[in-house]
Design a protein around this motif. Structure first.
Motif, PDB file in Angstrom:
ATOM      1  N   LEU A 134       0.858  -1.181   0.000  1.00 51.21           N
ATOM      2  CA  LEU A 134       0.000   0.000   0.000  1.00 51.21           C
ATOM      3  C   LEU A 134       0.899   1.237   0.000  1.00 51.21           C
ATOM      4  CD1 LEU A 134      -2.998   0.927   0.153  1.00 51.21           C
ATOM      5  CD2 LEU A 134      -2.667   1.129   2.630  1.00 51.21           C
ATOM      6  N   MET A 135       0.812   2.008  -1.096  1.00 50.95           N
ATOM      7  CA  MET A 135       1.633   3.206  -1.274  1.00 50.95           C
ATOM      8  C   MET A 135       0.718   4.421  -1.120  1.00 50.95           C
ATOM      9  SD  MET A 135       3.729   1.711  -4.564  1.00 50.95           S
ATOM     10  CE  MET A 135       2.251   0.861  -5.164  1.00 50.95           C
ATOM     11  N   VAL A 136       0.917   5.198  -0.078  1.00 51.38           N
ATOM     12  CA  VAL A 136      -0.058   6.187   0.371  1.00 51.38           C
ATOM     13  C   VAL A 136       0.416   7.602   0.062  1.00 51.38           C
ATOM     14  CG1 VAL A 136      -1.405   7.012   2.331  1.00 51.38           C
ATOM     15  CG2 VAL A 136      -0.688   4.614   2.240  1.00 51.38           C
ATOM     16  N   ARG A 137      -0.482   8.375  -0.561  1.00 52.80           N
ATOM     17  CA  ARG A 137      -0.229   9.796  -0.753  1.00 52.80           C
ATOM     18  C   ARG A 137      -0.686  10.593   0.468  1.00 52.80           C
ATOM     19  NH1 ARG A 137       0.689  11.728  -5.899  1.00 52.80           N
ATOM     20  NH2 ARG A 137       1.295  13.595  -4.739  1.00 52.80           N
ATOM     21  N   LYS A 138      -1.875  10.257   1.009  1.00 50.83           N
ATOM     22  CA  LYS A 138      -2.432  11.001   2.141  1.00 50.83           C
ATOM     23  C   LYS A 138      -3.653  10.223   2.678  1.00 50.83           C
ATOM     24  CE  LYS A 138      -3.926  15.729   3.315  1.00 50.83           C
ATOM     25  NZ  LYS A 138      -5.180  15.478   4.006  1.00 50.83           N
ATOM     26  N   SER A 139      -3.661   9.899   3.937  1.00 48.17           N
ATOM     27  CA  SER A 139      -2.717  10.204   5.004  1.00 48.17           C
ATOM     28  C   SER A 139      -2.018   8.914   5.417  1.00 48.17           C
ATOM     29  CB  SER A 139      -3.489  10.812   6.182  1.00 48.17           C
ATOM     30  OG  SER A 139      -2.873  10.612   7.409  1.00 48.17           O
ATOM     31  N   ILE A 140      -0.709   8.949   5.454  1.00 50.42           N
ATOM     32  CA  ILE A 140       0.052   7.768   5.828  1.00 50.42           C
ATOM     33  C   ILE A 140      -0.229   7.365   7.272  1.00 50.42           C
ATOM     34  CG2 ILE A 140       2.071   9.175   6.451  1.00 50.42           C
ATOM     35  CD1 ILE A 140       2.183   5.657   4.857  1.00 50.42           C
ATOM     36  N   GLU A 141      -0.454   8.355   8.136  1.00 48.72           N
ATOM     37  CA  GLU A 141      -0.746   8.039   9.544  1.00 48.72           C
ATOM     38  C   GLU A 141      -2.062   7.281   9.675  1.00 48.72           C
ATOM     39  OE1 GLU A 141       0.101  11.002   8.424  1.00 48.72           O
ATOM     40  OE2 GLU A 141       2.044  11.425   9.358  1.00 48.72           O
ATOM     41  N   ARG A 142      -3.109   7.777   8.992  1.00 50.12           N
ATOM     42  CA  ARG A 142      -4.411   7.097   9.049  1.00 50.12           C
ATOM     43  C   ARG A 142      -4.328   5.716   8.422  1.00 50.12           C
ATOM     44  NH1 ARG A 142      -9.323   9.658   9.691  1.00 50.12           N
ATOM     45  NH2 ARG A 142     -10.122   7.538   9.476  1.00 50.12           N
ATOM     46  N   ALA A 143      -3.591   5.594   7.337  1.00 53.95           N
ATOM     47  CA  ALA A 143      -3.475   4.300   6.670  1.00 53.95           C
ATOM     48  C   ALA A 143      -2.829   3.270   7.584  1.00 53.95           C
ATOM     49  CB  ALA A 143      -2.678   4.442   5.381  1.00 53.95           C
ATOM     50  N   LYS A 144      -1.789   3.660   8.299  1.00 54.95           N
ATOM     51  CA  LYS A 144      -1.121   2.721   9.196  1.00 54.95           C
ATOM     52  C   LYS A 144      -2.010   2.347  10.374  1.00 54.95           C
ATOM     53  CE  LYS A 144       3.687   3.849   8.088  1.00 54.95           C
ATOM     54  NZ  LYS A 144       4.983   4.377   8.584  1.00 54.95           N
ATOM     55  N   THR A 145      -2.898   3.241  10.755  1.00 53.88           N
ATOM     56  CA  THR A 145      -3.835   2.940  11.840  1.00 53.88           C
ATOM     57  C   THR A 145      -4.952   2.019  11.377  1.00 53.88           C
ATOM     58  OG1 THR A 145      -3.409   5.066  12.922  1.00 53.88           O
ATOM     59  CG2 THR A 145      -5.460   3.942  13.493  1.00 53.88           C
ATOM     60  N   ASP A 146      -5.468   2.268  10.175  1.00 51.42           N
ATOM     61  CA  ASP A 146      -6.681   1.594   9.712  1.00 51.42           C
ATOM     62  C   ASP A 146      -6.423   0.303   8.942  1.00 51.42           C
ATOM     63  OD1 ASP A 146      -8.032   3.734  10.787  1.00 51.42           O
ATOM     64  OD2 ASP A 146      -8.333   4.753   8.876  1.00 51.42           O
ATOM     65  N   ALA A 147      -5.390   0.267   8.118  1.00 51.05           N
ATOM     66  CA  ALA A 147      -5.232  -0.820   7.155  1.00 51.05           C
ATOM     67  C   ALA A 147      -4.841  -2.127   7.833  1.00 51.05           C
ATOM     68  CB  ALA A 147      -4.196  -0.438   6.099  1.00 51.05           C
ATOM     69  N   ALA A 148      -5.196  -3.230   7.175  1.00 50.75           N
ATOM     70  CA  ALA A 148      -4.893  -4.562   7.686  1.00 50.75           C
ATOM     71  C   ALA A 148      -3.641  -5.153   7.047  1.00 50.75           C
ATOM     72  CB  ALA A 148      -6.083  -5.484   7.432  1.00 50.75           C
ATOM     73  N   LEU A 149      -2.951  -4.392   6.213  1.00 48.89           N
ATOM     74  CA  LEU A 149      -1.763  -4.882   5.522  1.00 48.89           C
ATOM     75  C   LEU A 149      -0.506  -4.551   6.316  1.00 48.89           C
ATOM     76  CD1 LEU A 149      -2.676  -3.766   1.877  1.00 48.89           C
ATOM     77  CD2 LEU A 149      -3.155  -5.953   2.997  1.00 48.89           C
ATOM     78  N   ASP A 150       0.550  -5.318   6.062  1.00 48.68           N
ATOM     79  CA  ASP A 150       1.816  -5.096   6.762  1.00 48.68           C
ATOM     80  C   ASP A 150       2.697  -4.081   6.054  1.00 48.68           C
ATOM     81  OD1 ASP A 150       1.237  -6.954   8.809  1.00 48.68           O
ATOM     82  OD2 ASP A 150       1.863  -8.619   7.514  1.00 48.68           O
ATOM     83  N   ASN A 151       2.669  -4.078   4.713  1.00 44.70           N
ATOM     84  CA  ASN A 151       3.566  -3.221   3.941  1.00 44.70           C
ATOM     85  C   ASN A 151       2.842  -1.936   3.558  1.00 44.70           C
ATOM     86  OD1 ASN A 151       5.481  -5.238   4.091  1.00 44.70           O
ATOM     87  ND2 ASN A 151       4.944  -6.112   2.099  1.00 44.70           N
TER      88      ASN A 151
END
Length: 395
Positions: A59-76
Motif C-alpha cells: 500500500l503506497m499512500v499519498r495522504k494520510s500515511i498516519e491514518r493508513a497505518k492505523t486503519d489498514a490490515a496490511l503489513d507493507n
C-alpha cells in the motif's frame, strides 16, 4: 483501527484475488478506486495498492500515511512521494516489474492510464474490473452480517415514517427528518457508487405526481429533485392525502449498504394503486419462489415480467416512459454492485450473492407504488433481510 476479524477477512480477499490474477495471467494489479482499495486493505486513504499474483501486497499512500497505518490490515504500508516512484517501489517490493498488469479500466481516468503507460513502457496493461467486481459480488459471512445490520437500520427508519408523515408538508420536509434520524444511528450520509456520473444522496423521497416525473436516475424512479442541477430525489412537492408517498432510502453500517423502499399514504389510496402495489409484492413472491443457486438472473427477470403482464401492468413497470431493463441490483460497499437481475444478465445465482429487489410501477400524473427489499442467496433459496411490512402503510 482494524479488528482481527476484519484483518482475517482482508487477508482472505487478497489471497482469493491473487488466485484470480494467476488464472488470468496477470503478474499483478494496481488498485486506486477508493472502494476497491478499502475492500482489499481496510483503509480509504488516497493510495495506490499493488497486489502481485504472488507475494505480499504493498500500500503506497499519498495522504494520510498516519491514518493508513492505523486503519489498514496490511503489513507493507509506505509513503508514495509521487507517481514517478511507482515502478521503483513495486520492483523493490516484489523483485520485478510486471510484464502484464491489471488496472480498474471501468473507472480509471484516461489521463491516469496514460501516466501508467509512460511509467511502465514495457508492461502490457489489461482490465481488472470484471475480476474485482466478480470477487466482491460473493459476500462473506462478515459482509452478510454488516448488510443485515444495515437492513435492520432501514427497518427502524421506516418505523418513523408513520409518526412524522402527517406533520411533513413537503418531500424535503420528510426527507430532512428521516436523514437526521439516520445520521443519529451512524449513517455516514454518503452512498458510494461505481458507475460513472451516478450520484445518490440517501435515495428518494417522492410524493404524488412528482414521483412519476422522469429523470436521468439509473433506477425506475426519479422525481423532480431540487432543480435542473440535481434532477432527482426529494423536491418541494407537497404531501397530499390519498396520494402515494414512496420512501426509497439506503441505510449503511460499517460502509455496507442496504437499499429498501416502502409506500405510504395519508388516508387510503385509490383501489387501482392498491391493486398495483399488490402485484409488485406478487413479483417479489415469484422471485422468492424461483430464486436459488444455479438459476440464471435473466430467467428471474422473465418471471417478474410474466407476473406483471398477467395483470396487464407492463406499461409503467420499472419506469415511465423509459423503463429500466432490470428488477434488482447487487449491493455491498457500493449501491450498484453485481449481480443484476435483468433482461440480458448472464449471471447465474450463487450462494453469498446479495441483491436489492425493487419492483415498482409508475402511474404518470398520479405517482409510484412498489417496494424494495434486500435478499441474500442461500444454499436453498433467497432470504429476505428487511422485516418492515411490504403493504402500503396508511397513516
Amino acid at each position: 483501527m482494524t479488528t482481527n476479524v476484519l484483518r482475517n477477512e482482508i487477508m482472505d480477499r487478497v489471497e482469493r484475488l491473487q488466485e484470480m490474477l494467476r488464472e488470468h495471467a496477470f503478474d499483478g494489479a494496481i488498485f486506486v478506486q477508493k472502494v476497491d482499495v478499502y475492500y482489499l486493505s481496510g483503509t480509504d486513504q488516497a493510495a495506490h495498492l499493488w497486489i502481485p499474483a504472488k507475494g505480499p501486497a504493498l500500500l503506497m499512500v499519498r495522504k494520510s500515511i498516519e491514518r493508513a497505518k492505523t486503519d489498514a490490515a496490511l503489513d507493507n504500508i509506505i509513503e508514495l512521494p509521487g507517481f514517478s516512484d511507482l515502478p521503483r517501489l513495486i520492483e523493490k517490493n516484489s523483485g520485478f516489474l510486471p510484464r502484464r498488469m491489471g488496472l480498474e479500466m471501468d473507472v480509471l481516468p484516461v489521463n491516469q492510464y496514460r501516466t501508467y503507460r509512460g511509467l511502465f513502457p514495457e508492461t502490457e496493461m489489461g482490465d481488472i474490473s470484471t475480476i474485482i467486481r466478480g470477487l466482491r459480488m460473493i459476500k462473506s459471512p462478515y459482509e452478510i452480517s454488516a448488510i443485515s445490520r444495515a437492513a435492520k437500520m432501514g427497518d427502524r427508519m421506516f418505523e418513523q415514517v408513520p409518526l412524522i408523515l402527517k406533520q411533513a408538508k413537503t418531500e424535503t420536509d420528510l426527507a430532512l427528518q428521516l436523514e437526521a434520524f439516520y445520521r443519529n444511528l451512524g449513517h455516514p450520509g454518503i452512498v458510494r457508487t461505481r458507475t460513472f456520473n451516478m450520484e445518490c444522496f440517501y435515495g428518494h423521497v417522492l410524493a404524488g405526481k412528482n414521483a412519476a416525473v422522469p429523470s436521468a436516475s439509473p433506477g425506475p424512479t426519479g422525481g423532480t429533485g431540487m432543480g435542473p442541477f440535481y434532477s432527482q430525489g426529494a423536491g418541494f412537492g407537497r404531501i397530499i392525502p390519498h396520494e402515494p408517498v414512496i420512501v426509497d432510502y439506503t441505510s449503511s453500517v460499517d460502509g455496507y449498504v442496504s437499499d429498501q423502499a416502502r409506500t405510504f399514504s395519508i388516508g387510503k389510496l385509490p383501489e387501482h394503486l392498491i391493486r398495483a402495489h399488490q402485484v409488485m409484492i406478487d413479483v417479489q413472491d415469484a422471485i422468492i419462489r424461483y430464486g436459488r443457486p444455479g438459476i440464471r438472473a435473466a430467467d428471474l427477470y422473465a418471471k417478474a415480467l410474466d407476473v406483471v403482464r398477467g395483470h396487464g401492468l407492463e406499461n409503467g413497470f420499472m419506469g415511465y416512459p423509459d423503463p429500466v431493463p432490470f428488477v434488482a441490483h447487487g449491493i455491498g460497499l457500493e449501491l450498484d454492485e453485481w449481480p443484476i437481475i435483468g433482461r440480458k444478465s448472464a449471471t447465474v445465482l450463487q450462494e453469498g450473492m446479495i441483491f436489492a429487489l425493487e419492483p415498482k410501477i409508475i402511474f404518470p400524473g398520479e405517482g409510484v407504488v412498489g417496494i424494495e427489499n434486500v435478499f441474500v442467496v442461500t444454499s436453498d433459496g433467497v432470504k429476505k433481510l428487511n422485516q418492515f411490512p411490504d403493504a402500503v402503510s396508511v397513516c
